[in-house]
Design a protein around this motif. Structure first.
Motif, short mmCIF file in Angstrom:
data_model
loop_
_atom_site.label_atom_id
_atom_site.label_comp_id
_atom_site.label_asym_id
_atom_site.label_seq_id
_atom_site.Cartn_x
_atom_site.Cartn_y
_atom_site.Cartn_z
N UNK A 10 -3.52 -19.73 -17.15
CA UNK A 10 -4.67 -18.89 -16.82
C UNK A 10 -5.86 -19.76 -16.44
N UNK A 11 -6.08 -20.81 -17.23
CA UNK A 11 -7.20 -21.71 -16.95
C UNK A 11 -7.02 -22.38 -15.58
N UNK A 12 -5.80 -22.80 -15.29
CA UNK A 12 -5.51 -23.44 -14.00
C UNK A 12 -5.74 -22.45 -12.85
N UNK A 13 -5.28 -21.21 -13.01
CA UNK A 13 -5.47 -20.20 -11.97
C UNK A 13 -6.96 -19.89 -11.77
N UNK A 14 -7.72 -19.79 -12.87
CA UNK A 14 -9.15 -19.54 -12.77
C UNK A 14 -9.85 -20.67 -12.01
N UNK A 15 -9.48 -21.92 -12.34
CA UNK A 15 -10.10 -23.06 -11.66
C UNK A 15 -9.80 -23.05 -10.16
N UNK A 16 -8.56 -22.75 -9.81
CA UNK A 16 -8.19 -22.72 -8.39
C UNK A 16 -8.93 -21.60 -7.66
N UNK A 17 -9.01 -20.44 -8.29
CA UNK A 17 -9.69 -19.32 -7.63
C UNK A 17 -11.18 -19.57 -7.49
N UNK A 18 -11.79 -20.14 -8.51
CA UNK A 18 -13.22 -20.43 -8.43
C UNK A 18 -13.51 -21.51 -7.40
N UNK A 19 -12.61 -22.48 -7.25
CA UNK A 19 -12.83 -23.50 -6.23
C UNK A 19 -12.64 -22.91 -4.83
N UNK A 20 -11.72 -21.96 -4.69
CA UNK A 20 -11.54 -21.30 -3.39
C UNK A 20 -12.76 -20.46 -3.02
N UNK A 21 -13.45 -19.95 -4.02
CA UNK A 21 -14.64 -19.14 -3.76
C UNK A 21 -15.67 -19.95 -2.98
N UNK A 22 -15.79 -21.24 -3.30
CA UNK A 22 -16.82 -22.07 -2.67
C UNK A 22 -16.30 -22.94 -1.55
N UNK A 23 -15.00 -23.20 -1.51
CA UNK A 23 -14.50 -24.13 -0.50
C UNK A 23 -14.08 -23.46 0.80
N UNK A 24 -13.58 -22.24 0.73
CA UNK A 24 -13.10 -21.56 1.94
C UNK A 24 -13.98 -20.36 2.28
N UNK A 25 -14.09 -20.11 3.56
CA UNK A 25 -14.84 -18.94 4.00
C UNK A 25 -13.92 -17.72 3.92
N UNK A 26 -14.49 -16.53 3.76
CA UNK A 26 -13.66 -15.33 3.70
C UNK A 26 -12.87 -15.16 4.98
N UNK A 27 -11.63 -14.78 4.81
CA UNK A 27 -10.76 -14.58 5.96
C UNK A 27 -9.31 -14.61 5.52
N UNK A 28 -8.43 -14.58 6.49
CA UNK A 28 -7.01 -14.51 6.18
C UNK A 28 -6.49 -15.78 5.53
N UNK A 29 -7.01 -16.90 5.94
CA UNK A 29 -6.56 -18.18 5.36
C UNK A 29 -6.88 -18.23 3.87
N UNK A 30 -8.11 -17.86 3.50
CA UNK A 30 -8.48 -17.87 2.09
C UNK A 30 -7.68 -16.82 1.32
N UNK A 31 -7.46 -15.67 1.93
CA UNK A 31 -6.71 -14.63 1.24
C UNK A 31 -5.29 -15.09 0.94
N UNK A 32 -4.66 -15.78 1.88
CA UNK A 32 -3.31 -16.27 1.63
C UNK A 32 -3.28 -17.23 0.44
N UNK A 33 -4.28 -18.08 0.34
CA UNK A 33 -4.35 -19.00 -0.80
C UNK A 33 -4.58 -18.25 -2.10
N UNK A 34 -5.49 -17.28 -2.08
CA UNK A 34 -5.78 -16.48 -3.27
C UNK A 34 -4.54 -15.71 -3.69
N UNK A 35 -3.88 -15.09 -2.74
CA UNK A 35 -2.67 -14.31 -3.04
C UNK A 35 -1.57 -15.19 -3.62
N UNK A 36 -1.44 -16.39 -3.06
CA UNK A 36 -0.42 -17.31 -3.55
C UNK A 36 -0.71 -17.72 -5.00
N UNK A 37 -1.96 -17.98 -5.34
CA UNK A 37 -2.33 -18.36 -6.71
C UNK A 37 -2.03 -17.21 -7.67
#
Length: 167
Positions: free
Chosen positions: A59-86
């Motif tokens: 859970x901690x690892x997933x939270x860290x990945x999702x929070x880093x995606x919040x700031x590193x990627x812009x909203x769009x399909x590419x970020x959604x694919x990463x979020x969905x995969x996590x």
């Protein structure tokens, strides 16, 4: 300046709808799997403790990945694919771990029913995440095409032959 300090964080928050939902899904699935293990009852305390530790680590690892995606990627399909995969890998891992630990429990327990409920919860939450992505993505309007030939509106079409003397 004051207005921009208010609007900038607000716009950043509004753009992270899928990540907010993904964090909620991870938290809900974590709580549900831990609660289901406690409900099984016949699982040894040592095994339940190991399950809980690994669940909190993932859970901690997933939270860290999702929070880093919040700031590193812009909203769009590419970020959604990463979020969905996590989210999908977290829920699949927790579901597999629950099925493995439920094998330890006695057959009288409702482990199969609980595993099926967790699988159904996983499916509905992943659908909710996909729907949030559809709402989050802006509709891109294509600009009106610019004509190839700059000509007045009253002139005939270019495929019709007119001489230079007839203009």
């Amino acid at each position: 300046i004051f207005l921009s300090l208010i609007l900038l964080p607000l716009s950043a928050y509004c753009q992270t709808d899928t990540i907010g939902i993904a964090l909620d899904v991870v938290e809900a699935f974590y709580n549900r799997t831990n609660g289901s293990v406690r409900k099984l009852g016949s699982v040894p305390d040592k095994e339940a403790g190991i399950f809980s530790e690994k669940a909190s680590e993932s859970k901690k690892k997933a939270f860290e990945e999702l929070k880093s995606l919040r700031w590193s990627d812009t909203p769009g399909e590419r970020r959604f694919k990463k979020v969905y995969k996590v989210v999908e890998s977290f829920t699949a891992g927790r579901l597999d771990a629950f099925r493995n630990i439920s094998k330890i429990s006695t057959p009288g327990d409702m482990s199969d029913i609980a595993a099926n409920e967790l699988a159904a919860l996983r499916d509905t939450e992943l659908k909710r995440l996909k729907e949030a992505f559809k709402k989050e993505t802006p509709v891109v309007k294509k600009p009106r095409p610019v004509p190839l030939i700059d000509r007045p509106q009253y002139e005939n079409r270019p495929d019709e032959e007119r001489g230079i003397w007839e203009r």
